[in-house]
Motif scaffolding. Structure first.
Motif, PDB file in Angstrom:
ATOM      1  N   LEU A   1       9.792   5.666   1.459  1.00  0.00           N
ATOM      2  CA  LEU A   1      10.604   4.749   0.654  1.00  0.00           C
ATOM      3  C   LEU A   1      11.993   5.333   0.398  1.00  0.00           C
ATOM      4  O   LEU A   1      12.986   4.601   0.335  1.00  0.00           O
ATOM      5  N   GLN A   2      12.064   6.660   0.280  1.00  0.00           N
ATOM      6  CA  GLN A   2      13.364   7.317   0.153  1.00  0.00           C
ATOM      7  C   GLN A   2      14.208   7.069   1.409  1.00  0.00           C
ATOM      8  O   GLN A   2      15.405   6.763   1.333  1.00  0.00           O
TER       9      GLN A   2
ATOM     10  N   PRO B   1      14.866   4.964  -5.862  1.00  0.00           N
ATOM     11  CA  PRO B   1      15.625   5.703  -4.845  1.00  0.00           C
ATOM     12  C   PRO B   1      16.796   4.903  -4.278  1.00  0.00           C
ATOM     13  O   PRO B   1      17.832   5.490  -3.917  1.00  0.00           O
ATOM     14  N   LEU B   2      16.695   3.566  -4.228  1.00  0.00           N
ATOM     15  CA  LEU B   2      17.807   2.783  -3.683  1.00  0.00           C
ATOM     16  C   LEU B   2      19.020   2.858  -4.598  1.00  0.00           C
ATOM     17  O   LEU B   2      20.158   3.014  -4.133  1.00  0.00           O
ATOM     18  N   LYS B   3      18.794   2.766  -5.909  1.00  0.00           N
ATOM     19  CA  LYS B   3      19.937   2.860  -6.821  1.00  0.00           C
ATOM     20  C   LYS B   3      20.563   4.255  -6.759  1.00  0.00           C
ATOM     21  O   LYS B   3      21.790   4.403  -6.823  1.00  0.00           O
ATOM     22  N   GLU B   4      19.722   5.274  -6.591  1.00  0.00           N
ATOM     23  CA  GLU B   4      20.266   6.625  -6.413  1.00  0.00           C
ATOM     24  C   GLU B   4      21.117   6.713  -5.147  1.00  0.00           C
ATOM     25  O   GLU B   4      22.226   7.253  -5.155  1.00  0.00           O
ATOM     26  N   GLU B   5      20.595   6.158  -4.045  1.00  0.00           N
ATOM     27  CA  GLU B   5      21.338   6.216  -2.784  1.00  0.00           C
ATOM     28  C   GLU B   5      22.643   5.435  -2.868  1.00  0.00           C
ATOM     29  O   GLU B   5      23.665   5.854  -2.333  1.00  0.00           O
TER      30      GLU B   5
ATOM     31  N   GLU C   1       0.842  -1.209   0.000  1.00  0.00           N
ATOM     32  CA  GLU C   1       0.000   0.000   0.000  1.00  0.00           C
ATOM     33  C   GLU C   1       0.875   1.256   0.000  1.00  0.00           C
ATOM     34  O   GLU C   1       0.581   2.224  -0.702  1.00  0.00           O
ATOM     35  N   VAL C   2       1.940   1.234   0.794  1.00  0.00           N
ATOM     36  CA  VAL C   2       2.858   2.385   0.805  1.00  0.00           C
ATOM     37  C   VAL C   2       3.451   2.567  -0.591  1.00  0.00           C
ATOM     38  O   VAL C   2       3.519   3.694  -1.108  1.00  0.00           O
ATOM     39  N   ALA C   3       3.862   1.452  -1.194  1.00  0.00           N
ATOM     40  CA  ALA C   3       4.474   1.543  -2.521  1.00  0.00           C
ATOM     41  C   ALA C   3       3.487   2.094  -3.545  1.00  0.00           C
ATOM     42  O   ALA C   3       3.846   2.926  -4.388  1.00  0.00           O
ATOM     43  N   ARG C   4       2.223   1.644  -3.455  1.00  0.00           N
ATOM     44  CA  ARG C   4       1.216   2.106  -4.402  1.00  0.00           C
ATOM     45  C   ARG C   4       0.930   3.596  -4.251  1.00  0.00           C
ATOM     46  O   ARG C   4       0.576   4.274  -5.209  1.00  0.00           O
ATOM     47  N   CYS C   5       1.058   4.134  -3.015  1.00  0.00           N
ATOM     48  CA  CYS C   5       0.788   5.559  -2.773  1.00  0.00           C
ATOM     49  C   CYS C   5       1.937   6.459  -3.213  1.00  0.00           C
ATOM     50  O   CYS C   5       1.759   7.676  -3.327  1.00  0.00           O
ATOM     51  N   ALA C   6       3.136   5.878  -3.397  1.00  0.00           N
ATOM     52  CA  ALA C   6       4.330   6.718  -3.522  1.00  0.00           C
ATOM     53  C   ALA C   6       4.279   7.649  -4.722  1.00  0.00           C
ATOM     54  O   ALA C   6       4.823   8.760  -4.676  1.00  0.00           O
ATOM     55  N   ALA C   7       3.623   7.225  -5.805  1.00  0.00           N
ATOM     56  CA  ALA C   7       3.592   8.075  -6.991  1.00  0.00           C
ATOM     57  C   ALA C   7       2.806   9.360  -6.733  1.00  0.00           C
ATOM     58  O   ALA C   7       3.130  10.411  -7.290  1.00  0.00           O
TER      59      ALA C   7
ATOM     60  N   ASP D   1       9.935  -0.341  -8.634  1.00  0.00           N
ATOM     61  CA  ASP D   1      10.657   0.913  -8.792  1.00  0.00           C
ATOM     62  C   ASP D   1      10.443   1.912  -7.666  1.00  0.00           C
ATOM     63  O   ASP D   1      11.310   2.755  -7.418  1.00  0.00           O
ATOM     64  N   ALA D   2       9.290   1.861  -6.999  1.00  0.00           N
ATOM     65  CA  ALA D   2       9.047   2.812  -5.920  1.00  0.00           C
ATOM     66  C   ALA D   2      10.159   2.744  -4.878  1.00  0.00           C
ATOM     67  O   ALA D   2      10.513   3.749  -4.264  1.00  0.00           O
ATOM     68  N   LEU D   3      10.740   1.554  -4.698  1.00  0.00           N
ATOM     69  CA  LEU D   3      11.902   1.420  -3.807  1.00  0.00           C
ATOM     70  C   LEU D   3      13.206   1.349  -4.592  1.00  0.00           C
ATOM     71  O   LEU D   3      14.222   1.906  -4.176  1.00  0.00           O
ATOM     72  N   LEU D   4      13.198   0.660  -5.735  1.00  0.00           N
ATOM     73  CA  LEU D   4      14.460   0.398  -6.433  1.00  0.00           C
ATOM     74  C   LEU D   4      15.084   1.662  -7.006  1.00  0.00           C
ATOM     75  O   LEU D   4      16.310   1.815  -6.994  1.00  0.00           O
TER      76      LEU D   4
END
Lengths: 342, 342
Positions: A250-251, A289-293, A235-241, A284-287
């Motif tokens: 997620l960031q 920002p994770l690749k950026e970090e 649900e958190v991932a779905r809201c992120a957009a 992608d909602a996590l991936l």
């Protein structure tokens, strides 16, 4: 790297024991002339028991594990046309091996010798089987994230571990952490505190079927609280957009995961970092920002796909042991190879 | 504000029920000509039972509460030279009243009428007794913080509540929150992750008597995990002068506490904010950043000392009820006054 029985290479037995049950794989030992064992190696067959191995006063119960393992292994051998005496090595990966593995370390060597005549044995923490499944025996780092989160890395001589301390002491950025942050934002919206999200509150009311004021009564009496928290992650991932609060959660999770990866990467060289476990399935909602970090905190990292899962990793360990080719660091708690095993 | 029995003002009974037991106070009802009841009113005497009231399937067990309350009240009356029929009103404050108070709301009115002939009764959440103890019946806001953290405010017509959602869903900035953050920093130091503190790790190893790797095994099997986490708060406070990570944890706690206070302060007017509960006993390490945060987030707030504790607050409520002078907002869950009580 020689094998005393090249004409009859035999089999290895790989075991993955966790909260959802026991998984067992039987794999053929490659001939000595074959390539070194890699993750995702061919398996003859696998068997699954949905009954988790009991944990008793001495930790994970070796007797209960053997009760399930012996018939499963014999059934796999029967299908493959093998025999118990053809088993060359066994690798057992278990959640909690480091802290709850005393009974396994004490009793499994004798029990497996008695059941199959096998003396080569590796007892691995589930993070180690995740590592071997993802990267084989290469140096690098693996982040394993589901309800919890742990990072494990090695340059070949010793393990570095970061986090994996459980939902009250760490597992920062893992599923329970993300779900908890999402529900915190839902309750902040109700209260009128800063950091609230009306969207996350609406999703929480739908997902948990009632007003968020009922969440304490639904969560605290449960014994599987981390899993309940982690169930809210999609649900958190779905809201992120659409929701900056959800995106911020997620960031922040990406920041924590990258911190753990940075702490375990072998120093100074380019480092493969494999992400494995169910959490990364949210996409992608996590991936992103994770690749950026990772690029900020660990510019020498190269994110790679995991080659296989923890059961594949147990096959890698057992095969390496059978071929006298175990290259990953031995460690009393993370990767225990009893004396006389090789 | 009239009292039907000014020639024999009688007594009120005040009860504070929580995780550490049951505390009972007997206080004289002031004559009608006296000032309105205030927090910290004189009490005739108090009695304490170290046995917490049981929680059963219907919530806090009214029968178990009465079993303890009746003999305690009779003993207090005996010492004061009173009699059960002289009790004019009863106020019961209980931790968990909002969510676990159904059995109390159903059975206490009848049980108290039978035991003492008293019909005036208030059932209050512990946050409401903390409020009445700190500010009496004045408008304002109270932050009650110990292991948990809750803020409650009113302008006189309705309650605003913020946080108090427990250690997995909120209680942000409370004792369990601070202790957990301190242990997270200790483990980050061990792992080599960002945000670690060698000093907090050293204190944790001393306080919990062993390497921090043993913390999961010491914490997770316990049933009082929030209290175990909160027990580390004094160590975090002691480190804050020398350690920027520890100081940052208390700064972040202050931010969360101020967010909760800001959410419940009556709007538009100057607002008294009282800080109450054991957490504030750690002193300036938390109080200095908290006053700074309040001045930023809530410049119209005036921090004041709490006049009394939750048992004093129950005396305030019972006395107001006896004098037909209850001015705090009635609310089915936070401050329940059964029909026929006044």
């Amino acid at each position: 790297m020689t094998n005393s029985s090249t004409h009859q290479p035999g089999w290895v037995l790989a075991v993955d024991s966790g909260g959802s049950g026991l998984r067992v794989a039987l794999a053929p030992v490659p001939s000595a002339g074959d390539a070194a064992p890699a993750a995702g190696a061919d398996r003859a067959d696998t068997a699954v028991s949905r009954q988790p191995v009991r944990t008793g006063p001495g930790g994970i119960d070796a007797g209960h594990l053997m009760e399930q393992l012996v018939p499963m292994a014999n059934a796999l051998l029967g299908e493959a046309g093998g025999d118990g005496k053809d088993i060359r090595a066994v690798a057992v990966g278990a959640a909690g091996m480091a802290t709850l593995g005393d009974d396994l370390r004490e009793h499994l060597p004798g029990a497996l010798a008695e059941a199959f005549g096998v003396r080569r044995l590796a007892l691995a923490a589930d993070a180690v089987t995740a590592y071997a499944g993802a990267l084989g025996q290469r140096p690098g780092a693996v982040v394993a994230a589901g309800t919890g989160m742990i990072a494990l890395g090695t340059e070949g001589r010793k393990w570095r571990r970061a986090d994996g301390w459980g939902h009250l002491l760490g597992d920062c950025g893992g599923g329970a952490w993300i779900g908890r942050a999402g529900l915190d934002a839902a309750l902040r919206d109700l209260d009128g505190r800063r950091g609230g999200s009306a969207l996350l509150r609406a999703r929480a009311e739908e997902f948990f079927d009632g007003p968020v004021t009922e969440l304490p009564g639904k969560l605290y009496p449960r014994t599987d609280r981390p899993a309940v928290l982690a169930s809210f992650v999609p649900e958190v991932a779905r809201c992120a957009a659409d929701d900056p609060v959800a995106a911020g959660i997620l960031q922040a999770a990406a920041l924590h995961i990258a911190e753990a990866a940075a702490a375990v990467c072998p120093p100074e060289t380019e480092c493969e970092v494999a992400l494995t476990g169910g959490l990364f399935g949210i996409g992608d909602a996590l991936l992103v920002p994770l690749k950026e970090e990772l690029s900020v905190q660990l510019p020498r990292a190269r994110a790679v796909s995991a080659e296989g899962n923890p059961l594949d990793g147990a096959v890698v360990l057992a095969t390496a042991l059978a071929l006298d080719a175990l290259a990953l660091p031995r460690d009393g708690r993370l990767l225990h190879v009893p004396e006389g095993s090789d």
